[in-house]
Design a protein around this motif. Structure first.
Motif, PDB file in Angstrom:
ATOM      1  N   ALA A   1      39.674 -10.605 -28.790  1.00 53.45           N
ATOM      2  CA  ALA A   1      40.712 -10.506 -29.825  1.00 53.45           C
ATOM      3  C   ALA A   1      41.540 -11.786 -29.856  1.00 53.45           C
ATOM      4  O   ALA A   1      41.857 -12.316 -30.924  1.00 53.45           O
TER       5      ALA A   1
ATOM      6  N   ILE B   1      39.084  -5.727 -35.088  1.00 53.29           N
ATOM      7  CA  ILE B   1      37.966  -6.549 -35.571  1.00 53.29           C
ATOM      8  C   ILE B   1      36.828  -6.487 -34.567  1.00 53.29           C
ATOM      9  O   ILE B   1      35.662  -6.285 -34.926  1.00 53.29           O
ATOM     10  N   VAL B   2      37.178  -6.638 -33.285  1.00 60.48           N
ATOM     11  CA  VAL B   2      36.142  -6.612 -32.248  1.00 60.48           C
ATOM     12  C   VAL B   2      35.453  -5.261 -32.240  1.00 60.48           C
ATOM     13  O   VAL B   2      34.220  -5.175 -32.170  1.00 60.48           O
TER      14      VAL B   2
ATOM     15  N   GLN C   1      33.500 -11.119 -40.640  1.00 56.66           N
ATOM     16  CA  GLN C   1      34.659 -10.381 -41.172  1.00 56.66           C
ATOM     17  C   GLN C   1      35.796 -11.324 -41.521  1.00 56.66           C
ATOM     18  O   GLN C   1      36.474 -11.168 -42.539  1.00 56.66           O
TER      19      GLN C   1
ATOM     20  N   PHE D   1      39.616 -14.400 -31.453  1.00 53.80           N
ATOM     21  CA  PHE D   1      39.528 -14.224 -32.903  1.00 53.80           C
ATOM     22  C   PHE D   1      40.795 -14.691 -33.614  1.00 53.80           C
ATOM     23  O   PHE D   1      40.716 -15.129 -34.753  1.00 53.80           O
TER      24      PHE D   1
ATOM     25  N   VAL E   1      28.522  -9.496 -31.511  1.00 58.64           N
ATOM     26  CA  VAL E   1      29.870  -9.081 -31.889  1.00 58.64           C
ATOM     27  C   VAL E   1      30.652 -10.272 -32.420  1.00 58.64           C
ATOM     28  O   VAL E   1      31.363 -10.183 -33.432  1.00 58.64           O
TER      29      VAL E   1
ATOM     30  N   GLY F   1      32.183 -10.595 -36.131  1.00 62.55           N
ATOM     31  CA  GLY F   1      33.624 -10.805 -36.265  1.00 62.55           C
ATOM     32  C   GLY F   1      33.927 -12.013 -37.122  1.00 62.55           C
ATOM     33  O   GLY F   1      34.809 -11.975 -37.984  1.00 62.55           O
ATOM     34  N   CYS F   2      33.184 -13.107 -36.899  1.00 63.20           N
ATOM     35  CA  CYS F   2      33.396 -14.302 -37.720  1.00 63.20           C
ATOM     36  C   CYS F   2      33.090 -14.001 -39.175  1.00 63.20           C
ATOM     37  O   CYS F   2      33.774 -14.504 -40.076  1.00 63.20           O
TER      38      CYS F   2
ATOM     39  N   GLU G   1      40.311 -17.183 -36.534  1.00 63.40           N
ATOM     40  CA  GLU G   1      40.887 -16.952 -37.851  1.00 63.40           C
ATOM     41  C   GLU G   1      41.587 -18.215 -38.354  1.00 63.40           C
ATOM     42  O   GLU G   1      41.465 -18.587 -39.513  1.00 63.40           O
TER      43      GLU G   1
ATOM     44  N   SER H   1      33.225  -4.803 -35.201  1.00 63.79           N
ATOM     45  CA  SER H   1      32.015  -5.590 -35.022  1.00 63.79           C
ATOM     46  C   SER H   1      31.094  -4.911 -34.030  1.00 63.79           C
ATOM     47  O   SER H   1      29.876  -4.846 -34.244  1.00 63.79           O
TER      48      SER H   1
END
Ligand code: SF4
Ligand code: SF4
Lengths: 192, 375
Positions: free
Chosen positions: B23, B274-275, B333, B26, B326, B330-331, B30, B278
């Motif tokens: 997280a 998000i994680v 998303q 991410f 994952v 996630g990327c 982001e 994913s």
């Protein structure tokens, strides 16, 4: 030409066909645009080039500033190296941000310009770079040059432009705007 | 008993580290991904200084997440003048704990037999014996149902946050969040039923094994994949579905009145989610921890060629595969988040009820019919 008036066209008239309405294909299109830019830039980064349009500020000085850019202030000097400012406080009065602070000093031996600033400070954390100080000065003692002040730092002290830091322009070192040659330059010429 | 405790303790520690670490990464992704896709450089100023030296580790701004966390922790904990003390303090936990809990049933690796890591006959090998454990904190039979049930609890946290902070904007945001999450939960559940019908099981580990035998779920159930991804992004309340917290109308929606680490929990749970999303997408549709041709004894290529790997290597490969998948999802998303504009609220509801729900129902019917004929 028929007499029928043309249908009024709005510039933002939505023109969504079935394709756009399905939305999913437009998502794919949008993702491929952003993804394309991402991978193009990323390829530049991993091959050791710069994949961005923005500059590293302040390490990187942009080359495309206009020569007329109102950036950092300079205090001009007389040919003898003394500051041209006579501490009249007009710039400080004109400044809409109230960010110029001047402390005057007197030098009775200099008959023509007995008054000069002992302290001349501009608080760059408040300056709005309007240039009013330059307009107000009766002595052409304060000017603005194109490069930016070196602001970033870890405390507010670096946001003050002090007199010694501002005295960056000397008439004899500027080929574009020469002063009538002074009788005898007494001190060493300061390079800008 | 003792080996059980040890193994599951390790699993829990690993999963917590995995979720929080990923997280945090991410939050960095982001920033950086959006920067690169917008021709910018992105956050790159936070650094760690090695003590007693002037060596500053910048690492492309990776430490901005830590700086953010520290800022959140040390900020003043400001509370509104009138608020419901109990619910106000409970809400961030209700919003973040279910997100963590969902991961309990997600398998992040295959079967592991710890006894085989050690020399046969050594004390450690004796201790573990030849028992094997699934790499999953809770190997529940009801995996998918648990996921749906627990993720539904998250709505409570959001609603409590909005209601207890006694602010109109929070209230509106909470109302929006609640209706949005409930609407999309329906579509998500229907999409998942189609998946369950296809795989014939609700156990997540069995689903992964099914995909290893047959084909990845994204090929078998592409519609359900799209529906699930859409619905779960909507569940997570991120752009393009960030109506509950849209800055332009509602300040910050249901967590307007939250400060310091309480707000940090809301933000962190968004990234943990998000994680988790994913991980669920990977498990349900992208083959989970499996790699093509990777069997418990090593790579077995279709031609009959085999490449033997030790048990330890296989376990590590499976865990790494899962992490990599994952990360990629996630990327993706985050890419969606930086690409799509936001919906209007009525469009959001239209999409949920008039498009996703019928589509999910249709998908379920088609799946059921096909399954009927092929069974
Ligand atoms: S540029 Fe404007 S704001 Fe800045 S010091 Fe001069 S008068 Fe003041
Ligand atoms: S810079 Fe010009 S206006 Fe300002 S005090 Fe000096 S002489 Fe006066």
């Amino acid at each position: 030409m028929s007499g029928r008036p043309a249908k009024k066209q709005y510039w933002n008239e939505p023109e969504l066909g079935l394709w756009e309405r399905l939305y999913i294909f437009e998502i794919v299109r949008g993702l491929s645009i952003t993804g394309g830019v991402f991978f193009r830039n990323m390829w530049k980064w991993v091959t050791g080039r710069k994949g961005a349009l923005t500059a590293y500020y302040p390490e990187e000085v942009r080359a495309d500033y206009s020569p007329n850019n109102r950036g950092r202030h300079v205090l001009t000097q007389r040919p003898d190296g003394k500051v041209q400012c006579v501490a009249c406080n007009m710039c400080a009065t004109a400044c809409p941000a109230y960010c110029i602070e001047i402390e005057a000093a007197i030098d009775p031996t200099d008959g023509a310009h007995p008054k000069s600033p002992a302290r001349f400070e501009i608080d760059y954390s408040r300056c709005i770079f309007c240039g009013f100080c330059v307009e107000a000065c009766p002595e052409d003692a304060i000017r603005m040059v194109k490069d930016t002040p070196d602001l970033p730092g870890f405390d507010r002290d670096v946001m003050w432009g002090r007199k010694d830091l501002l005295m960056l322009w000397h008439p004899l070192a500027d080929p574009r705007k020469r002063y009538p040659p002074a009788p005898e330059p007494t001190t060493e010429v300061r390079e800008p | 008993m003792m080996p059980d405790l040890l193994v599951h303790g390790l699993y829990i520690a690993y999963v917590l580290g995995f979720l929080l670490g990923l997280a945090t990464i991410f939050t960095w992704v982001e920033r950086k991904q959006s920067a690169v896709m917008a021709d910018r450089i992105g956050a790159n100023r936070a650094y760690l200084r090695i003590p007693f030296t002037q060596v500053k580790l910048v690492w492309w701004g990776l430490f901005h997440g830590i700086a953010d966390g520290l800022k959140m922790i040390f900020k003043e904990n400001f509370t509104p003048a009138t608020y419901d003390r109990f619910c106000y303090n409970l809400a961030p936990w209700l919003a973040s704990v279910p997100v963590l809990l969902v991961f309990a049933v997600v398998p992040f690796g295959g079967e592991v037999t710890p006894g085989r890591f050690f020399e046969p006959g050594s004390a450690a090998a004796e201790f573990f014996g030849d028992r094997s454990w699934r790499m999953q904190i809770a190997a529940l039979d009801a995996g998918i149902l648990f996921v749906l049930a627990i993720s539904g609890v998250g709505i409570l946290g959001t609603m409590l946050a909005g209601w207890s902070s006694n602010n109109k904007f929070s209230m509106l945001g909470a109302a929006r969040a609640a209706s949005q999450m409930i609407s999309y939960e329906v579509a998500m559940g229907l999409a998942l039923i189609a998946v369950v019908v296809t795989y014939g099981t609700v156990d997540l580990n069995d689903m992964v094994l099914w995909q290893q035998q047959a084909a990845w779920g994204i090929l078998v159930q592409p519609v359900a994949f799209l529906l699930f991804l859409t619905a779960s992004i909507a569940e997570n309340k991120r752009i393009p579905f960030d109506l509950p917290e849209c800055e332009s109308e509602l300040i910050s929606g249901y967590f307007t009145e939250y400060t310091s680490m309480k707000m940090g929990l809301f933000l962190l749970s968004e990234f943990i989610e998000i994680v988790v999303i994913s991980a669920l997408v990977v498990t349900l549709f992208l083959g989970g921890y499996t790699l093509p041709f990777l069997r418990p004894e090593g790579f077995v290529l279709p031609g009959g060629a085999t490449w033997e790997l030790s048990h330890f290597a296989v376990v590590v490969l499976q865990v790494l595969t899962f992490t990599a998948k994952v990360f990629v999802v996630g990327c993706f998303q985050i890419g969606i988040r930086w690409t799509l504009p936001r919906f209007r609220y009525d469009q959001l509801m239209d999409l949920g009820w008039k498009f996703l729900l019928p589509l999910a129902a249709l998908n379920l019917v088609v799946t059921a019919v096909v399954r009927w004929w092929t069974l």
